[in-house]
Design an enzyme around this catalytic site. Structure first.
Site, PDB file in Angstrom:
ATOM      1  N   SER A  41       8.712  -4.970  -3.229  1.00 30.01           N
ATOM      2  CA  SER A  41       9.839  -4.479  -2.435  1.00 30.01           C
ATOM      3  C   SER A  41      10.657  -5.584  -1.785  1.00 30.01           C
ATOM      4  O   SER A  41      11.886  -5.495  -1.709  1.00 30.01           O
ATOM      5  CB  SER A  41       9.333  -3.512  -1.353  1.00 30.01           C
ATOM      6  N   HIS A  89      10.845  -5.746   3.853  1.00 32.04           N
ATOM      7  CA  HIS A  89      12.121  -5.314   3.286  1.00 32.04           C
ATOM      8  C   HIS A  89      13.278  -6.066   3.942  1.00 32.04           C
ATOM      9  O   HIS A  89      14.185  -6.554   3.261  1.00 32.04           O
ATOM     10  CB  HIS A  89      12.308  -3.810   3.494  1.00 32.04           C
TER      11      HIS A  89
END
Length: 213
Positions: free
Chosen positions: A138, A189
C-alpha cells in the site's frame, strides 16, 4: 481516461515490464507464505520478512533493514493481495510510461520504504509500547497516487478531467478507508503518498531543466 486498460495480456507485459514483474512477485511470494502457514499470523509474517519495530529496542526497524523492502511484497490475506494488485494493475502503467521502467522501479521501492519509515516514526512519536508489524504494497501504491496528485495539481494538461477526478476520489476514499478499517496502517499510506508526491516533483523539475538546457 488514462487509467482504463485496453491492452491484451501480451501487450501489457511488453509495455509495462516492471509493473508486471511486481504483480508476479507479490502473487508468488503470497503463495509461498500461504503454503507454509497463515499469512495473517504475526509470527509467520515476521519469519518471512514483515516490517517490524519495537519502541524500546528497535524503534525504526534498522536492526534488520531489509524488512523495509521485503514487507512491500507481503500481504496478510487474499483480499489484501487482490485489492493491492488490482490497484497496481490499473494505476501503475501510466506512471511507468512517464518515468521509464528503470526509474519507476526505484520510485516504487522508495515510496514503499518511505511508507514503512513514516509508520515507524509516528509509532515512536505516539510512544506505543507494543511492537509494530506491517506488511503490504500500500505504501508504494499510495506513492503512485501521490505522483498523480502532483500531476493533477501542477501539470493538469497531462491528465484529462476524468482522470483527475479519479485521483482525488481514490485519495479521499483511501483516507476514509484507512480510518474506518481496523489494522490498516494510515501512516504508511500517508508516507508513501507524500514520498510519491515529492519524488515526482523532483523528476518533473529535472525533466524541465533538461528541456530548457
Amino acid at each position: 481516461m488514462i487509467f482504463l486498460r485496453y491492452e491484451s495480456f501480451r501487450s501489457y507485459l511488453k509495455l509495462y515490464p516492471v509493473t508486471s514483474a511486481l504483480i508476479a512477485l507479490n502473487i508468488i511470494y503470497f503463495i509461498v507464505i500461504a503454503v507454509s502457514g497463515d499469512p495473517n499470523s504475526i509470527v509467520h509474517a515476521y519469519k518471512f520478512g514483515a516490517f517490524a519495530t519495537n519502541v524500546e529496542f528497535d524503534p525504526y526497524g534498522t536492526d534488520e533493514p531489509w524488512r523495509y523492502v521485503t514487507s512491500i511484497f507481503m500481504h496478510s490475506g487474499i483480499e489484501h493481495l487482490l485489492y493491492n494488485m488490482f490497484a497496481l494493475l490499473v494505476f501503475a502503467p501510466p506512471l511507468e510510461r512517464l518515468l521509464n521502467s528503470v526509474r519507476y522501479a526505484f520510485y516504487y521501492l522508495l515510496c514503499g520504504i518511505a511508507g514503512n519509515a513514516m509508520s515507524a516514526v509516528v509509532n515512536v512519536i505516539e510512544g506505543d509500547p507494543n511492537s509494530h508489524i506491517g506488511v503490504g504494497a500500500s505504501g508504494a501504491i499510495y506513492g503512485i497516487y501521490g505522483a498523480f496528485l502532483y500531476i493533477s495539481l501542477f501539470r493538469k494538461s497531462q491528465l484529462d478531467e476524468s482522470s483527475r477526478k479519479t485521483v482525488y476520489t481514490i485519495l479521499i476514499f483511501g483516507v476514509i478507508y484507512s480510518f474506518l478499517v481496523p489494522r490498516v496502517d494510515l501512516w504508511a499510506h500517508v508516507g508513501g503518498a507524500l514520498a510519491g508526491f515529492l519524488l515526482y516533483r523532483v523528476f518533473d523539475r529535472l525533466k524541465t531543466r533538461r528541456r530548457s538546457a
